[in-house]
Scaffold this motif. Structure first.
Motif, short mmCIF file in Angstrom:
data_model
loop_
_atom_site.label_atom_id
_atom_site.label_comp_id
_atom_site.label_asym_id
_atom_site.label_seq_id
_atom_site.Cartn_x
_atom_site.Cartn_y
_atom_site.Cartn_z
N LEU A 8 -129.67 15.35 64.09
CA LEU A 8 -131.09 15.74 63.99
C LEU A 8 -131.24 17.15 64.54
N ASN A 9 -131.77 18.04 63.71
CA ASN A 9 -131.87 19.44 64.10
C ASN A 9 -133.32 19.88 64.26
N TYR A 10 -133.54 20.73 65.26
CA TYR A 10 -134.81 21.44 65.36
C TYR A 10 -134.55 22.83 65.93
N ASN A 11 -134.54 23.82 65.04
CA ASN A 11 -134.61 25.21 65.46
C ASN A 11 -133.40 25.70 66.26
N VAL A 12 -132.21 25.17 65.99
CA VAL A 12 -131.00 25.65 66.68
C VAL A 12 -129.92 25.95 65.64
N ARG A 13 -130.23 26.84 64.73
CA ARG A 13 -129.40 27.12 63.57
C ARG A 13 -127.92 27.39 63.90
N TYR A 14 -127.65 28.26 64.89
CA TYR A 14 -126.27 28.62 65.20
C TYR A 14 -125.52 27.47 65.86
N PHE A 15 -126.18 26.75 66.75
CA PHE A 15 -125.54 25.60 67.39
C PHE A 15 -125.28 24.50 66.36
N LEU A 84 -122.91 7.60 64.22
CA LEU A 84 -122.82 8.40 65.44
C LEU A 84 -124.06 9.28 65.50
N ILE A 85 -124.91 9.01 66.48
CA ILE A 85 -126.08 9.85 66.73
C ILE A 85 -125.60 11.03 67.57
N LEU A 86 -125.77 12.24 67.04
CA LEU A 86 -125.19 13.42 67.69
C LEU A 86 -126.20 14.56 67.73
N ASN A 87 -126.33 15.18 68.90
CA ASN A 87 -127.22 16.33 69.03
C ASN A 87 -126.67 17.54 68.27
N PRO A 88 -127.53 18.41 67.77
CA PRO A 88 -127.04 19.60 67.07
C PRO A 88 -126.41 20.62 68.01
N ASP A 89 -126.78 20.58 69.30
CA ASP A 89 -126.22 21.52 70.26
C ASP A 89 -125.01 20.92 70.98
N THR A 90 -124.17 20.24 70.19
CA THR A 90 -122.92 19.69 70.71
C THR A 90 -121.76 20.23 69.89
N LYS A 219 -126.70 21.53 76.88
CA LYS A 219 -127.93 20.87 77.30
C LYS A 219 -129.07 21.87 77.48
N GLY A 220 -130.19 21.58 76.83
CA GLY A 220 -131.33 22.47 76.96
C GLY A 220 -131.56 23.34 75.75
N GLU A 221 -130.65 23.27 74.73
CA GLU A 221 -130.82 24.14 73.58
C GLU A 221 -131.96 23.68 72.68
N SER A 222 -132.10 22.38 72.44
CA SER A 222 -133.12 21.91 71.52
C SER A 222 -134.52 22.01 72.11
N THR A 223 -134.58 22.14 73.42
CA THR A 223 -135.90 22.28 74.06
C THR A 223 -135.72 22.97 75.39
N THR A 224 -136.61 23.86 75.72
CA THR A 224 -136.54 24.58 76.99
C THR A 224 -137.20 23.75 78.08
N ASN A 355 -119.49 34.54 62.61
CA ASN A 355 -119.70 35.89 63.14
C ASN A 355 -120.62 35.87 64.36
N PHE A 356 -120.46 34.84 65.19
CA PHE A 356 -121.29 34.75 66.39
C PHE A 356 -120.54 34.01 67.49
N LEU A 357 -121.01 34.24 68.72
CA LEU A 357 -120.49 33.56 69.90
C LEU A 357 -121.58 32.70 70.49
N LEU A 358 -121.20 31.55 71.03
CA LEU A 358 -122.14 30.64 71.67
C LEU A 358 -121.72 30.40 73.11
N GLY A 359 -122.70 30.25 73.98
CA GLY A 359 -122.39 29.94 75.36
C GLY A 359 -123.63 29.52 76.11
N SER A 360 -123.44 28.95 77.28
CA SER A 360 -124.54 28.56 78.14
C SER A 360 -124.02 28.55 79.56
N ASP A 361 -124.66 29.31 80.42
CA ASP A 361 -124.16 29.48 81.78
C ASP A 361 -124.84 28.61 82.80
N ARG A 362 -125.86 27.85 82.37
CA ARG A 362 -126.53 26.88 83.22
C ARG A 362 -126.97 25.71 82.36
#
Length: 372
Positions: A8-15, A84-90, A219-224, A355-362
């Motif tokens: 299920l996706n909401y507004n996290v195209r790259y993830f 398998l229910i899977l978040n898009p930011d995984t 964690k935190g990508e689909s919603t702030t 052509n992109f990098l992904l990361g999360s520091d917190r």
């Protein structure tokens, strides 16, 4: 068909793109399908799926119908014995689906199977395995006492029965999902995984945590995490208690106090100023010198092209590691992140062919996307 992966996706195209790519790697030689359901994302998520993954099933909702309803929509049309229910930011490892299915097949009376979730810093996410949040346990958690909220008797990399799994990753038989009614659509977002876990145990099934399978969850990508999030989260918990427990006015007062305290304690960090603060050394693990050159142009750091052999030494600190997934597998990357976590180290991943990098520091702040 053996398994249907529902994202299920909401507004996290790259993830989402990375998630799909890792799933495609993981279902090689498995009779499987990937279903994407989008809750009216304002970004170009759907256009990306149509362009890059035209053979996948894409369901486009014309409005944001919430987590529960959207997942139920997808499971209704899924063809797999398992879902398998899977978040898009995984992101999952190449062997994870096969390993999870083997474990699920070995367990009798299985409700849902969960796994080891790690955040973008390589740290274990304790919500991977939780106890039932009774009103007392929930009030204690809101007050900062989390020991009873999480399942501590099972170590992170071990396995065993647990009460509650997290909706970012839940594997179960489709027939069992449908038997208990799937996700309760009274929940818009948050709390539905707790509710489903509880419905499964009440129906006589066992939920199982399997620490050998690792999944990266930004964690935190689909919603702030903001005050609106906190209100929704504790509002969802109110729904859960009203459905399954007998509450009283005193408890409702505690919940409202908890919301206010949590809102006031929430910290905000300026991502632009803090992203690479304190980094002293930077490494790109790749054999692709053209890729190295492109990344060097967009990162404000002096980069060093490195081989995977450097990972034999774990004594790095205050370093940036950029992983090329066409050079290292996700399994190797997750092991490296676990090994190198802490000590001021941060990580970025370049998904295969992207052509992109992904990361999360917190784990409680929105992550980063760097396009090159």
């Amino acid at each position: 068909m053996k398994i249907s992966i529902v994202i299920l996706n909401y507004n996290v195209r790259y993830f989402l793109e990375q998630c799909i790519l890792t799933c495609q790697r993981a279902i090689t030689n498995i009779d499987a399908e990937i279903l994407i359901i989008d809750n009216n994302s304002p970004d170009d998520s759907c256009a990306m799926v149509k362009e890059k993954f035209p053979k996948l099933t894409l369901i486009e909702n014309k409005e944001n119908v919430g987590f529960s309803k959207a997942n139920n929509q997808a499971v209704d049309v899924a063809k797999g014995e398992y879902v398998l229910i899977l978040n898009p930011d995984t992101a999952i490892t190449e062997s994870s689906i096969r390993e999870a299915l083997i474990k699920a097949e070995s367990l009798s009376n299985l409700g849902a199977l969960g796994c080891y979730l790690m955040d973008g810093t390589g740290a274990f996410l304790p919500e991977s395995k939780r106890n039932l949040p009774t009103p007392k346990v929930s009030v204690l958690k809101m007050a900062g006492f989390t020991k009873q909220y999480y399942t501590s008797h099972i170590s992170e990399e071990n396995e065993g029965m647990v009460s509650v799994l997290v909706g970012a990753y839940m594997l179960m038989k489709r027939s069992v999902y449908l038997e208990v009614g799937g996700f309760d659509e009274d929940y818009f977002m948050y709390g539905e995984d707790i509710d489903l876990s509880y419905k499964l145990t009440k129906a006589g099934y066992n939920n199982y945590y399997y620490g050998s399978v690792k999944t990266l969850h930004y964690k935190g990508e689909s919603t702030t995490k903001n005050k609106e999030y906190l209100k929704r989260f504790y509002g969802a918990m109110n729904i859960f208690y009203n459905k399954h427990f007998q509450t009283n006015k005193l408890f409702d007062v505690f919940v409202q106090i908890g919301i206010k305290l949590a809102s006031n304690s929430h910290r905000t960090v300026s991502e632009a100023n803090m992203e690479y603060a304190g980094i002293q050394s930077s490494y790109v693990l790749t054999e692709n010198l053209t890729l190295f050159g492109k990344i060097s142009k967009v990162l404000p750091l002096e980069l060093h092209a490195s081989s995977k052999s450097m990972l034999q030494d774990s004594l790095y600190e205050k370093s940036l590691f950029v992983f090329d997934t066409e050079y290292l597998s996700y399994d190797q990357i997750f092991k490296a992140m676990t090994q190198l976590k802490g000590r001021g180290n941060i990580f970025r991943i370049r998904p295969p062919g992207c052509n992109f990098l992904l990361g999360s520091d917190r784990s409680d702040e929105k992550g980063s996307v760097t396009v090159f």
